[in-house]
Scaffold this motif. Structure first.
Motif, mmCIF file in Angstrom:
data_model
loop_
_atom_site.group_PDB
_atom_site.id
_atom_site.type_symbol
_atom_site.label_atom_id
_atom_site.label_comp_id
_atom_site.label_asym_id
_atom_site.label_seq_id
_atom_site.Cartn_x
_atom_site.Cartn_y
_atom_site.Cartn_z
ATOM 1 N N UNK A 17 0.812 -1.218 0.000
ATOM 2 C CA UNK A 17 0.000 0.000 0.000
ATOM 3 C C UNK A 17 0.843 1.264 0.000
ATOM 4 N N UNK A 18 2.170 1.085 -0.081
ATOM 5 C CA UNK A 18 3.083 2.234 0.030
ATOM 6 C C UNK A 18 4.025 2.332 -1.155
ATOM 7 N N UNK A 68 -5.515 8.563 8.763
ATOM 8 C CA UNK A 68 -4.537 8.198 9.786
ATOM 9 C C UNK A 68 -3.581 7.117 9.283
ATOM 10 N N UNK A 69 -4.135 6.114 8.612
ATOM 11 C CA UNK A 69 -3.279 5.052 8.082
ATOM 12 C C UNK A 69 -2.358 5.581 6.990
ATOM 13 N N UNK A 70 -2.888 6.414 6.113
ATOM 14 C CA UNK A 70 -2.066 6.973 5.042
ATOM 15 C C UNK A 70 -1.012 7.933 5.584
ATOM 16 N N UNK A 71 -1.365 8.714 6.596
ATOM 17 C CA UNK A 71 -0.387 9.616 7.201
ATOM 18 C C UNK A 71 0.748 8.818 7.848
ATOM 19 N N UNK A 72 0.391 7.738 8.515
ATOM 20 C CA UNK A 72 1.413 6.888 9.116
ATOM 21 C C UNK A 72 2.331 6.295 8.059
ATOM 22 N N UNK A 73 1.724 5.884 6.924
ATOM 23 C CA UNK A 73 2.482 5.196 5.877
ATOM 24 C C UNK A 73 3.152 6.156 4.899
ATOM 25 N N UNK A 74 2.776 7.434 4.939
ATOM 26 C CA UNK A 74 3.302 8.365 3.956
ATOM 27 C C UNK A 74 2.803 8.061 2.568
ATOM 28 N N UNK A 75 1.522 7.660 2.475
ATOM 29 C CA UNK A 75 0.959 7.258 1.185
ATOM 30 C C UNK A 75 -0.481 7.763 1.101
ATOM 31 N N UNK A 121 -7.569 7.063 -1.349
ATOM 32 C CA UNK A 121 -7.916 6.937 -2.753
ATOM 33 C C UNK A 121 -8.952 5.833 -2.962
ATOM 34 N N UNK A 122 -8.815 4.738 -2.223
ATOM 35 C CA UNK A 122 -9.781 3.650 -2.386
ATOM 36 C C UNK A 122 -11.153 4.072 -1.892
#
Length: 285
Positions: free
Chosen positions: A32-33, A234-241, A246-247
């Protein structure tokens, strides 16, 4: 999250544990990243020997299938998944998650027939089990496009599980499906000229206004959209993605798979979704 994996690696080496699970989990995260980095982890996973701490064979086959799907190779994914789909390999979580993953894949590819086929198999194994709340979210998304009445009943059954769940990714998946379902139900209510309310007692666990007339579907829709959006951010901020946000913004758009005139397709005839010109709002509650 990098510090987590660094500690994971240190402990594996300290105690002489195979790095197989480490590379498996890190690959799953990186899908996912950064897919190129995920491929490197995937190759490393297969270079490591199995040991007593490895996932079971069924879970590893499911992982191989997931990687193939995320990398865009549907044919390879289905070939890999055959031992799971024909029942040769299974465990307490597989093929449950396999059916859920294939439902999700075909749903967002616009293939509602295949999504419905795997969704039916998924619901038989996962319905009412809080360990598969994320799979329930996928089913709610499916029913938003195929059978809102069935989705409404499943939503009511599983809403208390959502309220008690502490897993952020599972909560996000359920909220995503609930949002898509409530969006459709609110639209149907508007088309039919009613106010789109429900008096179902199970809804009282939500932090929303319940009047004598009931709770607005549009309020439930907005609640779950906000929950899914916040969790995805939150998940995207943690992952930098931006994978999860988008999904969430993607629409489910059915596409046709009929063969051209004079041609035959070897595509299996799985599942049938009956699409009507008017979907009736379920009797509420």
């Amino acid at each position: 999250i990098d510090s987590y994996y660094a500690e994971y690696e240190r402990r594996c080496k300290q105690y002489g544990v195979s790095m197989r699970v480490y590379h498996m989990k890190r690959c799953h995260y990186l899908l996912t990243v950064d897919q190129e980095a995920a491929k490197a982890e995937y190759d490393a996973f297969h270079r490591c020997k199995r040991d007593a701490y490895s996932d079971c064979e069924a879970c590893e086959i499911h992982f191989d299938m997931t990687v193939a799907l995320e990398l865009g190779d549907e044919e390879a994914a289905l070939r890999i998944a055959q031992p799971l789909l024909n029942g040769d390999k299974r465990c307490g979580e597989i093929p449950h998650w396999t059916y859920a993953r294939l439902t999700d894949h075909y749903l967002y590819a616009g293939d509602l027939e295949e999504a419905a086929y795997y969704g039916e198999l998924c619901e038989r194994l996962t319905q009412g089990d809080p360990e598969f709340l994320g799979a329930t979210g996928t089913l709610l998304s499916l029913y938003s496009a195929s059978d809102p009445s069935r989705g409404w009943n499943l939503f009511k059954q599983c809403l208390p599980m959502y309220q008690n769940c502490k897993n952020p990714q599972m909560r996000m998946k359920f909220a995503d499906g609930a949002y898509r379902l409530m969006k459709v139900l609110a639209e149907i209510s508007e088309q039919q000229g009613d106010d789109g309310r429900s008096k179902s007692p199970v809804l009282r666990c939500l932090p929303l206004e319940m009047t004598d007339e009931g709770m607005l579907m549009s309020d439930i829709r907005d609640f779950f959209y906000n929950a899914a959006r916040d969790a995805a951010r939150k998940l995207d901020d943690r992952n930098g993605a931006s994978y999860f946000t988008e999904k969430l913004s993607r629409e489910i758009v059915p596409v046709e798979h009929d063969a051209l005139p004079g041609q035959k397709t070897d595509r299996p005839a799985h599942g049938i979704v009956r699409r009507t010109s008017c979907l009736l709002l379920p009797s509420l509650p």
